[in-house]
Design a protein around this motif. Sequence first.
Motif, PDB file in Angstrom:
ATOM      1  N   ALA A  51       5.797   7.453  -5.501  1.00 48.36           N
ATOM      2  CA  ALA A  51       4.445   8.205  -5.245  1.00 48.36           C
ATOM      3  C   ALA A  51       3.650   6.595  -5.149  1.00 48.36           C
ATOM      4  O   ALA A  51       2.621   6.498  -4.362  1.00 48.36           O
ATOM      5  CB  ALA A  51       3.706   8.738  -6.633  1.00 48.36           C
ATOM      6  N   ILE A  52       4.068   5.579  -5.711  1.00 49.92           N
ATOM      7  CA  ILE A  52       3.405   4.376  -5.519  1.00 49.92           C
ATOM      8  C   ILE A  52       3.547   3.836  -4.191  1.00 49.92           C
ATOM      9  O   ILE A  52       2.674   3.263  -3.339  1.00 49.92           O
ATOM     10  CB  ILE A  52       3.669   3.238  -6.678  1.00 49.92           C
ATOM     11  CG1 ILE A  52       3.483   3.617  -7.847  1.00 49.92           C
ATOM     12  CG2 ILE A  52       3.385   2.077  -6.410  1.00 49.92           C
ATOM     13  CD1 ILE A  52       3.826   2.862  -8.941  1.00 49.92           C
ATOM     14  N   LEU A  53       4.619   4.094  -3.642  1.00 45.77           N
ATOM     15  CA  LEU A  53       5.097   3.614  -2.325  1.00 45.77           C
ATOM     16  C   LEU A  53       4.288   4.392  -1.099  1.00 45.77           C
ATOM     17  O   LEU A  53       3.855   3.724  -0.039  1.00 45.77           O
ATOM     18  CB  LEU A  53       6.560   3.861  -1.788  1.00 45.77           C
ATOM     19  CG  LEU A  53       7.421   2.815  -2.450  1.00 45.77           C
ATOM     20  CD1 LEU A  53       8.921   3.207  -2.526  1.00 45.77           C
ATOM     21  CD2 LEU A  53       7.325   1.439  -2.060  1.00 45.77           C
ATOM     22  N   ARG A  58      -4.883   1.479  -3.813  1.00 48.66           N
ATOM     23  CA  ARG A  58      -4.301   0.311  -4.935  1.00 48.66           C
ATOM     24  C   ARG A  58      -3.869   1.174  -5.933  1.00 48.66           C
ATOM     25  O   ARG A  58      -4.210   2.185  -6.408  1.00 48.66           O
ATOM     26  CB  ARG A  58      -5.399  -0.675  -5.403  1.00 48.66           C
ATOM     27  CG  ARG A  58      -6.054  -1.346  -4.322  1.00 48.66           C
ATOM     28  CD  ARG A  58      -7.336  -2.126  -4.615  1.00 48.66           C
ATOM     29  NE  ARG A  58      -8.407  -1.160  -4.706  1.00 48.66           N
ATOM     30  CZ  ARG A  58      -9.511  -1.200  -4.894  1.00 48.66           C
ATOM     31  NH1 ARG A  58      -9.836  -2.538  -5.345  1.00 48.66           N
ATOM     32  NH2 ARG A  58     -10.286  -0.234  -4.912  1.00 48.66           N
ATOM     33  N   VAL A  59      -2.915   0.444  -6.843  1.00 51.44           N
ATOM     34  CA  VAL A  59      -2.576   1.055  -8.037  1.00 51.44           C
ATOM     35  C   VAL A  59      -3.487   0.399  -9.243  1.00 51.44           C
ATOM     36  O   VAL A  59      -3.585  -0.629  -9.251  1.00 51.44           O
ATOM     37  CB  VAL A  59      -1.186   0.568  -8.429  1.00 51.44           C
ATOM     38  CG1 VAL A  59      -0.673   0.888  -9.696  1.00 51.44           C
ATOM     39  CG2 VAL A  59      -0.141   1.128  -7.401  1.00 51.44           C
ATOM     40  N   ALA A  85      -2.871  -3.951  -6.490  1.00 51.89           N
ATOM     41  CA  ALA A  85      -3.090  -3.344  -8.053  1.00 51.89           C
ATOM     42  C   ALA A  85      -4.214  -3.930  -8.628  1.00 51.89           C
ATOM     43  O   ALA A  85      -4.426  -5.429  -8.311  1.00 51.89           O
ATOM     44  CB  ALA A  85      -1.600  -3.636  -8.809  1.00 51.89           C
ATOM     45  N   MET A  86      -4.907  -3.240  -9.395  1.00 54.38           N
ATOM     46  CA  MET A  86      -5.756  -3.881 -10.371  1.00 54.38           C
ATOM     47  C   MET A  86      -5.916  -3.298 -11.628  1.00 54.38           C
ATOM     48  O   MET A  86      -5.469  -2.184 -12.036  1.00 54.38           O
ATOM     49  CB  MET A  86      -7.112  -3.787  -9.697  1.00 54.38           C
ATOM     50  CG  MET A  86      -7.644  -2.487  -9.555  1.00 54.38           C
ATOM     51  SD  MET A  86      -9.644  -2.582  -8.795  1.00 54.38           S
ATOM     52  CE  MET A  86      -9.978  -0.935  -8.669  1.00 54.38           C
ATOM     53  N   ILE A 101     -12.540   3.145  -8.355  1.00 50.91           N
ATOM     54  CA  ILE A 101     -11.408   3.807  -7.852  1.00 50.91           C
ATOM     55  C   ILE A 101     -11.654   4.812  -6.983  1.00 50.91           C
ATOM     56  O   ILE A 101     -12.638   5.504  -6.993  1.00 50.91           O
ATOM     57  CB  ILE A 101     -10.931   4.791  -9.237  1.00 50.91           C
ATOM     58  CG1 ILE A 101     -10.624   3.939 -10.457  1.00 50.91           C
ATOM     59  CG2 ILE A 101      -9.503   5.554  -8.887  1.00 50.91           C
ATOM     60  CD1 ILE A 101     -10.194   4.402 -11.602  1.00 50.91           C
ATOM     61  N   THR A 102     -10.904   4.825  -5.842  1.00 44.71           N
ATOM     62  CA  THR A 102     -11.110   5.615  -4.583  1.00 44.71           C
ATOM     63  C   THR A 102     -10.134   6.843  -4.666  1.00 44.71           C
ATOM     64  O   THR A 102      -9.165   6.726  -5.268  1.00 44.71           O
ATOM     65  CB  THR A 102     -10.871   4.621  -3.493  1.00 44.71           C
ATOM     66  OG1 THR A 102      -9.834   4.395  -2.923  1.00 44.71           O
ATOM     67  CG2 THR A 102     -11.897   3.610  -3.457  1.00 44.71           C
ATOM     68  N   LYS A 103     -10.336   7.574  -3.759  1.00 46.06           N
ATOM     69  CA  LYS A 103      -9.413   8.879  -3.503  1.00 46.06           C
ATOM     70  C   LYS A 103      -7.879   8.342  -2.784  1.00 46.06           C
ATOM     71  O   LYS A 103      -7.111   9.110  -3.034  1.00 46.06           O
ATOM     72  CB  LYS A 103      -9.899   9.822  -2.590  1.00 46.06           C
ATOM     73  CG  LYS A 103     -11.183  10.602  -3.243  1.00 46.06           C
ATOM     74  CD  LYS A 103     -11.605  11.565  -2.289  1.00 46.06           C
ATOM     75  CE  LYS A 103     -12.771  12.298  -2.790  1.00 46.06           C
ATOM     76  NZ  LYS A 103     -13.338  13.665  -1.943  1.00 46.06           N
ATOM     77  N   GLN A 104      -7.989   7.213  -2.602  1.00 41.56           N
ATOM     78  CA  GLN A 104      -6.702   6.736  -1.680  1.00 41.56           C
ATOM     79  C   GLN A 104      -5.926   6.044  -2.602  1.00 41.56           C
ATOM     80  O   GLN A 104      -4.731   5.669  -2.737  1.00 41.56           O
ATOM     81  CB  GLN A 104      -6.991   5.607  -0.733  1.00 41.56           C
ATOM     82  CG  GLN A 104      -7.606   6.158   0.513  1.00 41.56           C
ATOM     83  CD  GLN A 104      -8.960   6.576   0.582  1.00 41.56           C
ATOM     84  OE1 GLN A 104      -9.834   6.021  -0.091  1.00 41.56           O
ATOM     85  NE2 GLN A 104      -9.232   7.717   0.926  1.00 41.56           N
TER      86      GLN A 104
END
Length: 336
Positions: A51-53, A58-59, A85-86, A101-104
């Motif tokens: 899922a992260i890949l 951003r995470v 990440a942040m 936080i965005t939808k991406q």
Amino acid sequence: MSERTSTSQPAGRFDADRAVALARQTLEIEANALLGLKERQGASFARAVEAILKCSGRVVVMGMGKSGHVGRKIAATLASTGTPAMFVHPAEASHGDLGMITKQDLVVALSNSGESDELNAILPVLKRLFIPLIAMTGRPSSSLARHADIVLDTSVPKEACPLNLAPTASTTAQMALGDALAVALLDARGFKEEDFARSHPGGALGRKLLTHVRDVMRSGDAVPRVRTSTGFTAMMREMSSKGLGATAVLDDEDRIVGIFTDGDLRRLIEKGRDLRDLTAGEVMTPNPRLVREDALAVEAADLMEEARITSVLVVDEAGRLIGALNSNDLMRAKVI
């Protein structure tokens, strides 16, 4: 240990044996917690990495209290190993920071209990935005876990705290699982030493992998050079004035034909030769080791170590002399 160390101790009295026993007990409890965590990794962990890949944004790591401190470290580790990440504080998110936080993006939320009010308050918003949520929690049946798309179980049998209250083993488990995610992700991305160096330019590895010869070499008038016909005394003046401990020896067409170093001088003196009437061409070492200006400085260091020399001449693509450096230059640049 089969029994936990007693939690009571007379105030103001230090017991060295007790302190050591508690240290060993803490490490044993946390080590066992990590071994238990290891055995539980499987399909959920693989889904989390996948899922992260797939995440195009951003995470975003979130957590309250001690979980928040761990979350900051996880975000930093991910960012430095190729995963943007942040960290966003859940309480601040409820007061405007949720707009970061965005939808991406994808959210990794940490909570040992899974019932953090600040986290739970923003879960419905994340759901409405269809933002993927990975939960790292010690309670797979908690509110956080129920809202999550993927649940990573970080439960531990007990805390290392003698009162079984302060987050200790549980935060160690969170930290270790965050490291495991980072390692799996960097491997999947084909992350290399060069990539790590680009995000750590101030560190030792960054200096070794990002510093080129051109960045540390001496150039222009600082490069000692003489002709093959230059007399010995004039050559020594050139070497002394430039302070490199060596000089390039050039022919009449400015091609490098040799080098003369402090070591060469020492060997001539040991042989008892009369040096006054000699020329650079007669005492030089021919066919010297050369390094390109676009080579990494660490390559120059390896060349010097392999050849057991302390100075090397630098050339451009056409083989023309454009610089020189010695081991002191590399040490000042902290390449060696």
